[in-house]
Design a protein around this motif. Structure first.
Motif, PDB file in Angstrom:
ATOM      1  N   ASP A   1      32.396   3.966  96.814  1.00 20.41           N
ATOM      2  CA  ASP A   1      31.081   4.528  97.104  1.00 20.41           C
ATOM      3  C   ASP A   1      31.078   6.033  96.851  1.00 20.41           C
ATOM      4  OD1 ASP A   1      28.450   4.784  97.895  1.00 20.41           O
ATOM      5  OD2 ASP A   1      28.900   4.841 100.040  1.00 20.41           O
TER       6      ASP A   1
ATOM      7  N   ARG B   1      26.695   1.535  97.049  1.00 22.98           N
ATOM      8  CA  ARG B   1      27.022   1.532  98.482  1.00 22.98           C
ATOM      9  C   ARG B   1      27.110   0.113  99.019  1.00 22.98           C
ATOM     10  NH1 ARG B   1      24.171   0.384 102.611  1.00 22.98           N
ATOM     11  NH2 ARG B   1      22.258   0.305 101.360  1.00 22.98           N
ATOM     12  N   ARG B   2      26.184  -0.741  98.607  1.00 22.99           N
ATOM     13  CA  ARG B   2      26.178  -2.112  99.105  1.00 22.99           C
ATOM     14  C   ARG B   2      27.404  -2.892  98.630  1.00 22.99           C
ATOM     15  NH1 ARG B   2      21.560  -4.424  96.583  1.00 22.99           N
ATOM     16  NH2 ARG B   2      22.070  -6.337  97.724  1.00 22.99           N
TER      17      ARG B   2
ATOM     18  N   ARG C   1      30.304  -1.606  97.975  1.00 25.00           N
ATOM     19  CA  ARG C   1      31.420  -1.081  98.779  1.00 25.00           C
ATOM     20  C   ARG C   1      31.443  -1.719 100.165  1.00 25.00           C
ATOM     21  NH1 ARG C   1      34.737  -0.136 101.758  1.00 25.00           N
ATOM     22  NH2 ARG C   1      35.943   1.760 102.166  1.00 25.00           N
ATOM     23  N   ASN C   2      30.275  -1.938 100.748  1.00 25.23           N
ATOM     24  CA  ASN C   2      30.207  -2.494 102.098  1.00 25.23           C
ATOM     25  C   ASN C   2      30.350  -4.010 102.139  1.00 25.23           C
ATOM     26  OD1 ASN C   2      29.839   0.068 103.177  1.00 25.23           O
ATOM     27  ND2 ASN C   2      27.602  -0.095 103.202  1.00 25.23           N
ATOM     28  N   ASP C   3      29.849  -4.698 101.117  1.00 24.99           N
ATOM     29  CA  ASP C   3      29.775  -6.156 101.148  1.00 24.99           C
ATOM     30  C   ASP C   3      31.003  -6.852 100.570  1.00 24.99           C
ATOM     31  OD1 ASP C   3      27.281  -5.782 102.198  1.00 24.99           O
ATOM     32  OD2 ASP C   3      26.178  -6.271 100.362  1.00 24.99           O
TER      33      ASP C   3
END
Length: 292
Positions: free
Chosen positions: A248, A154-155, A157-159
């Motif tokens: 993600d 998830r991180r 995908r976000n970062d």
């Protein structure tokens, strides 16, 4: 779920090519909830020789020799596969990550499914301190392996920003991590390097991802794509579980496996050598169609 897959690779050369030898890894794998129903490859110009073998990881690798002079090379792969995967929930019960690490290091098998072969650094996924420290934030002491890997996915995908112009296959992982941008193979390599830096077994997976058009719009031919994600060994009971850091997503029935290895170098769908051209243009079109 049953899919028909067409993967067309076309090379156009600036000048005539007199000789080409290619390695093809285009037959979808069997296992991990995936069944291969049919597969064929048409190559133009017609090869003088075609041989095949299974590599260490179980991927069918076909060696193709072309001796006919040509300006264009077209490789048309067609497959039908059936998928019946049931991935676990992100918060499903699973062993502590430290226990998974310790069990993996104690493995006695050296086979292709053994976790020990995927613990150590590889050429395109080196262990780097900044990447290990980044991954460690998802694995505090006692964290379950599933939830930790899902959080790292998830991180990423976000970062990280998806940008197909930001990198090429030769871009070092350190640069990808510092710039926080790239494509699916870059995100997979970042996740691999982070997990391996913690001593956790992780494999690189290449394949296809079925994509859906926006509501009310027709599906475009060639709109699907070759894709890459990560398979994490989560202990003896759970085994290998797929994580897609680009999207993600826990890997389920929209992901079709072509090949598994340590990094992209082990699984490139098409590679090889040619004689006679200084420049070339590559185009790839993929269609993943559900069979009604």
């Amino acid at each position: 779920m049953i899919y028909d897959i067409r993967h067309v690779t076309t090379y156009s050369y600036e000048t005539q090519v007199s000789f080409a030898r290619c390695a093809l890894r285009l037959e979808p794998m069997i296992g991990d909830g995936q069944e291969l129903i049919s597969h064929s490859i048409e190559i133009r110009p017609k090869p003088a020789e075609r041989t095949s073998r299974r590599d260490f990881f179980g991927t069918l690798t076909e060696s193709v020799l072309i001796e006919t002079a040509h300006r264009n090379l077209r490789i048309d792969s067609r497959s039908r596969v059936s998928l019946t995967r049931q991935p676990p929930a992100r918060d499903a019960g699973s062993p502590r990550w430290e226990d998974v690490r310790d069990i993996a290091f104690e493995a006695t098998s050296l086979g292709p499914r053994s976790p020990v072969g995927y613990i150590f650094a590889s050429a395109l996924a080196p262990v780097l301190r900044p990447v290990t420290e980044y991954a460690a934030a998802s694995f505090p002491p006692g964290e379950a392996i599933l939830s930790g890997a899902a959080d790292l996915m998830r991180r990423i995908r976000n970062d990280f920003r998806y940008d197909p112009k930001a990198t090429v296959i030769s871009t070092p992982l350190r640069d990808v991590f510092e710039k926080r941008q790239g494509v699916c193979q870059d995100f997979a390599h970042v996740m691999l390097a982070g997990l391996r830096g913690l001593g956790l077994p992780a494999a690189y997976v290449s394949g296809y991802l079925r994509t859906m058009p926006p509501p009310g719009q027709p599906r475009l031919q060639g709109a699907d794509a070759t894709h890459a994600w990560v398979s994490v060994w989560c202990g003896n009971d759970l085994g290998w579980i797929g994580f897609d850091p680009t999207n993600d997503l826990m890997v389920a029935n929209d992901h079709i496996i072509l090949a598994i290895g340590r990094d992209f170098a082990d699984v490139s769908p098409v590679d090889g050598v040619i004689v006679g051209a200084s420049k070339q243009k590559l185009s790839v079109a993929v269609d993943v169609l559900p069979v009604e």
